[in-house]
Design a protein around this motif. Structure first.
Motif, short mmCIF file in Angstrom:
data_model
loop_
_atom_site.label_atom_id
_atom_site.label_comp_id
_atom_site.label_asym_id
_atom_site.label_seq_id
_atom_site.Cartn_x
_atom_site.Cartn_y
_atom_site.Cartn_z
N ALA A 1 0.87 -1.19 0.00
CA ALA A 1 0.00 0.00 0.00
C ALA A 1 0.89 1.23 0.00
O ALA A 1 1.80 1.35 0.82
N GLY A 2 0.63 2.14 -0.91
CA GLY A 2 1.48 3.32 -1.02
C GLY A 2 2.78 2.99 -1.73
O GLY A 2 3.28 1.86 -1.64
N PHE A 3 3.33 3.97 -2.47
CA PHE A 3 4.50 3.68 -3.30
C PHE A 3 5.11 4.99 -3.77
O PHE A 3 4.42 5.84 -4.32
N VAL A 4 6.40 5.16 -3.53
CA VAL A 4 7.16 6.23 -4.17
C VAL A 4 8.45 5.64 -4.71
O VAL A 4 8.96 4.64 -4.20
N ILE A 5 8.96 6.26 -5.75
CA ILE A 5 10.32 5.97 -6.21
C ILE A 5 11.17 7.16 -5.79
O ILE A 5 10.95 8.29 -6.25
N TYR A 6 12.10 6.92 -4.90
CA TYR A 6 12.77 7.98 -4.16
C TYR A 6 13.77 8.71 -5.05
O TYR A 6 14.59 8.09 -5.74
N SER A 7 13.74 10.05 -5.00
CA SER A 7 14.63 10.86 -5.82
C SER A 7 15.53 11.76 -5.01
O SER A 7 16.27 12.59 -5.56
N ASP B 1 18.29 12.63 -1.51
CA ASP B 1 19.65 12.28 -1.11
C ASP B 1 19.81 12.10 0.39
O ASP B 1 20.93 11.98 0.89
N ARG B 2 18.72 12.06 1.14
CA ARG B 2 18.82 12.04 2.59
C ARG B 2 19.17 10.67 3.16
O ARG B 2 19.64 10.58 4.30
N TYR B 3 18.95 9.60 2.39
CA TYR B 3 19.17 8.25 2.88
C TYR B 3 20.18 7.57 1.95
O TYR B 3 19.85 7.28 0.79
N PRO B 4 21.39 7.34 2.41
CA PRO B 4 22.43 6.79 1.54
C PRO B 4 22.00 5.49 0.87
O PRO B 4 21.48 4.58 1.51
N GLY B 5 22.18 5.42 -0.45
CA GLY B 5 21.88 4.21 -1.20
C GLY B 5 20.44 4.06 -1.63
O GLY B 5 20.10 3.09 -2.30
N TRP B 6 19.57 5.02 -1.27
CA TRP B 6 18.16 4.89 -1.59
C TRP B 6 17.76 5.56 -2.90
O TRP B 6 16.69 5.27 -3.41
N LYS B 7 18.56 6.45 -3.42
CA LYS B 7 18.13 7.20 -4.60
C LYS B 7 17.80 6.26 -5.74
O LYS B 7 18.57 5.38 -6.08
N GLY B 8 16.62 6.44 -6.34
CA GLY B 8 16.16 5.56 -7.41
C GLY B 8 15.46 4.31 -6.93
O GLY B 8 14.97 3.53 -7.75
N SER B 9 15.38 4.10 -5.61
CA SER B 9 14.71 2.92 -5.06
C SER B 9 13.21 3.13 -4.95
O SER B 9 12.74 4.26 -4.75
N GLY B 10 12.45 2.05 -5.03
CA GLY B 10 11.04 2.08 -4.72
C GLY B 10 10.82 1.82 -3.24
O GLY B 10 11.50 0.97 -2.65
N GLU C 1 0.58 4.44 3.59
CA GLU C 1 0.99 5.41 2.58
C GLU C 1 2.45 5.80 2.78
O GLU C 1 2.94 5.85 3.92
N VAL C 2 3.13 6.05 1.67
CA VAL C 2 4.52 6.51 1.67
C VAL C 2 4.60 7.75 0.80
O VAL C 2 4.04 7.77 -0.31
N GLU C 3 5.27 8.79 1.27
CA GLU C 3 5.39 10.01 0.48
C GLU C 3 6.76 10.64 0.72
O GLU C 3 7.34 10.50 1.79
N THR D 1 12.83 14.14 2.68
CA THR D 1 12.45 13.31 3.81
C THR D 1 11.29 12.40 3.44
O THR D 1 10.37 12.81 2.73
N ILE D 2 11.33 11.17 3.91
CA ILE D 2 10.23 10.22 3.70
C ILE D 2 9.26 10.31 4.87
O ILE D 2 9.67 10.36 6.04
#
Length: 375
Positions: A293-299, A301-310, A344-346, A352-353
């Motif tokens: 439930a809920g979905f973002v693809i992260y763009s 830089d606040r979380y190392p290694g997360w950029k481009g992750s779902g 939900e994820v935003e 910030t997530i």
């Protein structure tokens, strides 16, 4: 039962998670602290305004404007009437890509029909931040047909880079409409921002609601996002087993209810995707399910290694699931035990997530900010 219990963790470590044979990595140490920043009554979706304030929908039919710094909350008036029953109610909230210029906000919700039926609708309205109300409300899309029951509306909405509007229209627990082109249930819909038909939809020649459809054969789609290269990814709840992450392609048929990597809840088997390769197989499947439930693809830089992750919220799995993409391939990279149902994820304007906790089955409807921390 908490997801990190010994038995469930062992099951998660053993399950095959994708069509390519990837495995769930189990729960991971969190690179964040989850800080409570508010509480809502059955929240369902949220989106940030350009000034950093947050719009939040509640299933019962309320829309809130929250200042995440001060905690001040204002109710937005003149929202549409909703059917609040079962999985139905107020759904998604998304800004027009040119919101700063035109003020359009897009809302999805369950609306009533004749004979105890209901269906999802999408409306747009201008957000008046002086009087804290919606103006010029226009219904621009509806599920066809309206049916009985209160499950599987889907009604997640997103804008693509070309400014077109995409809607997940789930199959309302009626199974067969997902394959019926006289219905827009169990389909992904592609429209202009005013609800009119764009050029290039694959079934336009069939007319009527088929002309809205981009893909078919879907079950209950509760997350939709575009990656940095413009590919469209949608996750959906499987039946008993077989939650899916799909790469959505023009005119593709994803097979439900003819094929699925899960089975019916009454025990009847459903053939797997690999038995009928004419149907598009998911890129990832989860059994045991995560209840996405809920979905973002992260763009950010606040979380190392997360950029481009779902980042996918988990209801029954009580988790935040991070998915790593490699072109058209994907795998579950990490799973974080949140100890509660994540609805939900935003992503906020500063990267910030934020998470919304579900308001059902013991969950309390809290808003969480994920403050990064070193691992």
């Amino acid at each position: 039962m908490r997801f990190h219990s010994t038995l469930l963790l062992a099951a998660a470590l053993a399950v095959a998670c994708s069509s390519a044979g990837a495995q769930s990595p189990g729960t991971a140490a969190k690179p964040f602290n989850a800080v409570e920043a508010g509480r809502f009554d059955e929240p369902w979706a949220m989106t940030f305004l350009p000034d950093g304030r947050l719009l939040v929908t509640e299933k019962a039919g309320r829309l809130w404007l929250q200042d995440v710094t001060s905690g001040k909350r204002t109710r937005i008036e003149r929202v549409p009437d909703v059917v609040h029953a079962g999985q139905g109610g107020f759904g998604d909230v998304v800004l027009h890509p040119q919101f700063a210029q035109n003020g359009w906000v897009y809302l999805s919700y369950a609306e009533t029909g004749e004979g105890n039926t209901s269906g999802a609708a999408v409306a747009r309205a201008r957000l008046d931040l002086e009087d804290n109300e919606l103006e010029d409300l226009q219904v621009i899309w509806r599920q066809v047909p309206k049916v009985t029951g209160n499950g599987h509306y889907g009604h997640r909405i997103a804008f693509g880079g070309d400014g077109l509007l995409w809607i997940t229209s789930s199959e309302r627990q009626k199974f067969d409409p997902a394959q019926d082109m006289a219905s827009n249930l169990g389909k992904i819909v592609r429209l202009r921002d005013d609800g009119s038909l764009p050029e290039g939809n694959p079934f336009a020649g069939q007319g009527d609601v088929a002309a809205q459809v981009w893909s078919l054969g879907h079950r209950n789609m509760l997350g939709i996002a575009f990656d940095g290269d413009g590919r469209l990814w949608v996750h959906e709840m499987g039946p008993k087993g077989g939650d899916e992450l799909n790469l959505v392609e023009k005119g593709a048929n994803y097979g439900y209810p003819i094929v699925s990597n899960g089975d019916h809840y009454d025990g009847r088997p459903i053939p797997d995707h690999d038995t009928q390769p004419q149907y598009r197989a998911p890129v990832i499947t989860w059994t045991p399910v995560i209840s996405p439930a809920g979905f973002v693809i992260y763009s950010g830089d606040r979380y190392p290694g997360w950029k481009g992750s779902g980042l996918i919220g988990g209801l029954s799995s009580q988790s935040l699931v991070r998915v790593s993409f490699d072109g058209e391939r994907a795998r579950e990279a990490e799973r974080f035990d949140m100890g509660t149902r994540i609805r939900e994820v935003e992503q906020g304007p500063d990267g910030t997530i934020w998470l919304l906790e579900d308001g059902d089955k013991g969950a309390q409807g809290r808003l969480f900010r994920l403050d990064p921390q070193a691992r």
